[in-house]
Design an enzyme around this catalytic site. Structure first.
Site, PDB file in Angstrom:
ATOM      1  N   ASN A 139      61.564  89.637  37.432  1.00 25.37           N
ATOM      2  CA  ASN A 139      62.457  89.355  38.562  1.00 25.37           C
ATOM      3  C   ASN A 139      62.469  87.889  38.975  1.00 25.37           C
ATOM      4  O   ASN A 139      63.471  87.391  39.460  1.00 25.37           O
ATOM      5  CB  ASN A 139      62.099  90.231  39.771  1.00 25.37           C
ATOM      6  CG  ASN A 139      60.619  90.301  40.036  1.00 25.37           C
ATOM      7  OD1 ASN A 139      59.843  90.687  39.166  1.00 25.37           O
ATOM      8  ND2 ASN A 139      60.211  89.924  41.216  1.00 25.37           N
ATOM      9  N   THR A 225      65.373 115.919  50.878  1.00 20.91           N
ATOM     10  CA  THR A 225      66.828 116.048  50.725  1.00 20.91           C
ATOM     11  C   THR A 225      67.385 114.786  50.073  1.00 20.91           C
ATOM     12  O   THR A 225      67.078 113.674  50.512  1.00 20.91           O
ATOM     13  CB  THR A 225      67.476 116.262  52.106  1.00 20.91           C
ATOM     14  OG1 THR A 225      66.869 117.417  52.695  1.00 20.91           O
ATOM     15  CG2 THR A 225      68.978 116.458  51.999  1.00 20.91           C
ATOM     16  N   CYS A 313      57.640  87.901  50.484  1.00 27.34           N
ATOM     17  CA  CYS A 313      57.262  89.280  50.777  1.00 27.34           C
ATOM     18  C   CYS A 313      57.963  89.691  52.070  1.00 27.34           C
ATOM     19  O   CYS A 313      58.724  88.909  52.630  1.00 27.34           O
ATOM     20  CB  CYS A 313      55.750  89.432  50.861  1.00 27.34           C
ATOM     21  SG  CYS A 313      55.017  88.378  52.087  1.00 27.34           S
TER      22      CYS A 313
END
Ligand code: PLP
Length: 369
Positions: A139, A225, A313
């Site tokens: 990344n 769900t 972060c």
């Protein structure tokens, strides 16, 4: 106007993804586990999205487990495989892999100066890991990893291979990583889908324990769900990516290369990280000699340019990059890295703006220092 050059952090939502999501944020709000027709419409959307995503990635629909994104997919892969067996990842993985591996007392293998996993060090490890995790592309630097060679290094060992393909999905042919790993992490917001939606590919025959226990959704591997709208948006975004990938690769590569050429020409003391032929098409990561990336990013932001130092972060604090350190750069060099990452909305105006603003900004910072 903002020149948004932070597509590796996140991408704008594609209009087609938004269109696909809208019904499930409004009228078709059913729970896909239910039995009535409202629920069945939601269920159908999840099933169709699963079929489409599987088709795009070249796997079977039953091998797709929907999750809340890349972080959950990585955690599920690492914590769910081979409990009690040793694990190994590269030293340049995203924290969503590094942290679970560290917590399980796992091992880290080195990378070379080009930012690729050192295959020799993999071949010579003195133990038999149950799980090996190597990302398809990094990344921060955009360096593509040799996943096929990683697989071959463990060809005669009983190893489950996980690959974090979060950055690779918008650019690489899935065959380059999907064929070689049993577990593959995907995150929708890196390719024009919504945030908070992802998937873990779990190839059939791979033993995996769930992290979440509950209603038994997703073949008992991820209770909860399903995020129907997110899943529909991810499927639409991925379909658009795969349909246009050849053209988009060429278009973005041309823009990215003109950015690299311009920066190397106009900014003294700028070095590109990684060999260009090993990089994803959207990534251009530089080290700027004598510059703290944090100060540079603030000035770029003031000038309307969104880039990043890659290792921010959640608190926003910038650490020296563990990726650059692993590649052998000093702490000072590891603090001087800035990543420009292009994507589906990038234009030549974005590149022009960086080339107009960056040389003077770097000069000013050096003069102030
Ligand atoms: N893995 C890689 C390589 C990433 O770049 C990211 C996000 O930056 C993640 C995992 C985490 O993905 P998510 O933001 O969907 O949790």
């Amino acid at each position: 106007m903002t020149a948004y050059l932070d597509h590796a952090a996140t991408t704008p939502l594609r209009p087609r993804a938004l269109d696909a999501m809208m019904p499930f944020l409004t009228d078709d709000f059913g729970n896909p586990s239910g039995a009535h027709s409202t629920a069945r419409r939601a269920r159908k959307a999840v099933d169709e999205a699963r079929d489409s995503i599987a088709d795009c990635l070249g796997v079977r629909p039953g091998e797709i487990i929907f999750t809340s994104g890349g972080t959950e997919s990585d955690n599920l892969a690492i914590k769910g495989v081979a409990p009690g067996r040793q694990m190994l990842s590269s030293a340049i993985e995203h924290p969503a892999v590094l942290e679970p591996v560290r917590r399980r007392s796992g091992h880290f293998c080195s990378v070379n100066k080009d930012g690729q996993v050192d295959i020799g060090s993999l071949e010579s490890i003195g133990f038999e890991p149950g799980l090996v995790s190597v990302m398809a592309a990094n990344n921060e630097t955009g360096v593509i990893q040799p996943i096929e060679q990683v697989r071959n290094a463990f060809a005669r060992r009983r190893v489950t291979l996980h690959s974090d393909a979060v950055q690779a999905v918008p650019w690489l042919d899935p065959a380059d990583y999907v064929a070689h790993a049993e577990l593959i992490s995907v995150s929708a917001h890196k390719f024009g889908g919504p945030k908070g939606t992802g998937a873990l590919v779990v190839k059939s025959g791979t033993a995996l324990e769930p992290l979440l226990h509950g209603g038994g959704q997703e073949r008992e591997l991820r209770s909860g769900t399903q995020n129907v709208a997110g899943i529909a948006g991810m499927a639409a975004a991925l379909r658009e990516v795969r349909d246009g990938v050849d053209q988009e690769r060429t278009r973005v590569l041309t823009l990215r290369d003109s950015l690299i050429t311009g920066i190397l020409h106009d900014v003294p003391g700028a070095s590109l990280t990684g060999r260009p032929e090993l990089l994803l098409p959207g990534h251009a990561h530089f080290r700027f000699e004598g510059i703290e990336s944090e100060a540079l990013l603030v000035l770029l932001d003031e000038a309307g340019i969104a880039a990043s130092a890659a290792s921010s972060c959640a608190s926003g604090a910038l650490q020296p990059s563990h990726v650059l350190t692993a590649m052998g750069y000093s702490v000072e060099e590891s603090r001087s890295g800035v990543r420009f990452s292009l994507g589906w909305t990038s234009t030549s105006q974005d590149v022009d703006m960086v080339l107009k603003v960056l040389p003077d900004t770097v000069k000013r910072l050096r003069a102030a220092a």
